[in-house]
Design a protein around this motif. Structure first.
Motif, PDB file in Angstrom:
ATOM      1  N   HIS A 172       0.842  -1.204   0.000  1.00  0.00           N
ATOM      2  CA  HIS A 172       0.000   0.000   0.000  1.00  0.00           C
ATOM      3  C   HIS A 172       0.877   1.253   0.000  1.00  0.00           C
ATOM      4  CE1 HIS A 172      -3.293   2.736   0.837  1.00  0.00           C
ATOM      5  NE2 HIS A 172      -2.583   3.204   1.856  1.00  0.00           N
ATOM      6  N   THR A 173       1.877   1.291   0.862  1.00  0.00           N
ATOM      7  CA  THR A 173       2.784   2.440   0.920  1.00  0.00           C
ATOM      8  C   THR A 173       3.572   2.554  -0.378  1.00  0.00           C
ATOM      9  OG1 THR A 173       2.959   2.170   3.325  1.00  0.00           O
ATOM     10  CG2 THR A 173       4.612   3.551   2.265  1.00  0.00           C
ATOM     11  N   TYR A 174       3.964   1.413  -0.950  1.00  0.00           N
ATOM     12  CA  TYR A 174       4.685   1.433  -2.229  1.00  0.00           C
ATOM     13  C   TYR A 174       3.844   2.160  -3.283  1.00  0.00           C
ATOM     14  CZ  TYR A 174       7.193   0.014  -6.400  1.00  0.00           C
ATOM     15  OH  TYR A 174       7.894   0.037  -7.582  1.00  0.00           O
ATOM     16  N   GLN A 175       2.577   1.820  -3.358  1.00  0.00           N
ATOM     17  CA  GLN A 175       1.692   2.451  -4.342  1.00  0.00           C
ATOM     18  C   GLN A 175       1.545   3.949  -4.085  1.00  0.00           C
ATOM     19  OE1 GLN A 175       0.669   1.075  -7.121  1.00  0.00           O
ATOM     20  NE2 GLN A 175       1.729  -0.776  -6.487  1.00  0.00           N
ATOM     21  N   GLU A 176       1.448   4.329  -2.808  1.00  0.00           N
ATOM     22  CA  GLU A 176       1.342   5.755  -2.475  1.00  0.00           C
ATOM     23  C   GLU A 176       2.595   6.511  -2.921  1.00  0.00           C
ATOM     24  OE1 GLU A 176       0.283   5.282   1.814  1.00  0.00           O
ATOM     25  OE2 GLU A 176      -1.144   6.875   1.306  1.00  0.00           O
TER      26      GLU A 176
ATOM     27  N   ALA B 168       4.898   5.526  -5.165  1.00  0.00           N
ATOM     28  CA  ALA B 168       5.066   5.445  -6.620  1.00  0.00           C
ATOM     29  C   ALA B 168       4.186   6.444  -7.365  1.00  0.00           C
ATOM     30  CB  ALA B 168       4.777   4.027  -7.096  1.00  0.00           C
ATOM     31  N   SER B 169       3.078   6.846  -6.750  1.00  0.00           N
ATOM     32  CA  SER B 169       2.151   7.765  -7.422  1.00  0.00           C
ATOM     33  C   SER B 169       2.506   9.240  -7.215  1.00  0.00           C
ATOM     34  CB  SER B 169       0.723   7.512  -6.931  1.00  0.00           C
ATOM     35  OG  SER B 169       0.587   7.938  -5.586  1.00  0.00           O
ATOM     36  N   ILE B 170       3.523   9.530  -6.441  1.00  0.00           N
ATOM     37  CA  ILE B 170       3.902  10.923  -6.182  1.00  0.00           C
ATOM     38  C   ILE B 170       4.496  11.541  -7.449  1.00  0.00           C
ATOM     39  CG2 ILE B 170       5.495  12.409  -4.879  1.00  0.00           C
ATOM     40  CD1 ILE B 170       5.076  10.505  -2.490  1.00  0.00           C
ATOM     41  N   GLU B 171       4.064  12.738  -7.746  1.00  0.00           N
ATOM     42  CA  GLU B 171       4.497  13.435  -8.960  1.00  0.00           C
ATOM     43  C   GLU B 171       6.018  13.622  -8.982  1.00  0.00           C
ATOM     44  OE1 GLU B 171       3.778  17.695 -11.233  1.00  0.00           O
ATOM     45  OE2 GLU B 171       2.403  17.072  -9.650  1.00  0.00           O
TER      46      GLU B 171
ATOM     47  N   GLN C 272       5.711  14.957   1.107  1.00  0.00           N
ATOM     48  CA  GLN C 272       4.520  14.116   0.983  1.00  0.00           C
ATOM     49  C   GLN C 272       4.727  12.770   1.680  1.00  0.00           C
ATOM     50  OE1 GLN C 272       2.804  13.752  -2.966  1.00  0.00           O
ATOM     51  NE2 GLN C 272       3.445  15.847  -3.448  1.00  0.00           N
TER      52      GLN C 272
END
Length: 135
Positions: free
Chosen positions: A30-34, A36-39, A67
């Motif tokens: 879950h944290t990986y996805q968060e 990875a989605s950071i601009e 972030q």
């Protein structure tokens, strides 16, 4: 103006923050996805267990780190550094340090150092007065 530096082999090395890299701890998918989605993030590479090297557009580095450290993600991240005028070497500083004491350093002196700087003993390497401490 204060300078970032580290001591290595008895030499003071002046450091500069790496503009395109930092490290972060990613404990789960879950944290990986968060993260990875950071601009601005170009690449996430696992370097050890839960530690990842992040390559990012340099204009987005500080915002991305903010972030990750935010209340929503609650992550841990650290700047990467390189020696002044040497872009071929990169240091990823963590909360652990290796310290070698002169032979004959009294145990009480080592304990005082731990107390003064809130260090935690992790392990001793051999019998040459070299220790790993956590900040």
């Amino acid at each position: 103006m204060s300078q970032d530096y580290l001591w290595r082999g008895g030499q003071k090395i002046i450091l500069q923050k790496e503009p395109e890299f930092f490290t972060t701890i990613i404990p789960d998918s879950h944290t990986y996805q968060e993260v990875a989605s950071i601009e601005g993030i170009k690449d996430l590479q696992q370097v050890h267990n839960q530690i990842y090297k992040v390559q990012i557009d340099e204009s987005q580095r500080d915002e991305a780190m903010s972030q990750i450290r935010s209340q929503s993600v609650r992550g841990i991240c650290h700047h990467a550094y390189f020696p002044l005028n040497d872009r071929t070497t990169r240091y990823y500083l963590t909360e652990e340090i290796i310290v070698r004491f002169d032979p004959g350093t009294p145990v009480r002196r080592i304990e005082q150092l731990l107390e003064t700087h809130s260090l935690t003993f992790v392990q001793q390497f051999g019998h040459d007065h070299t220790y790993l401490f956590r900040l």
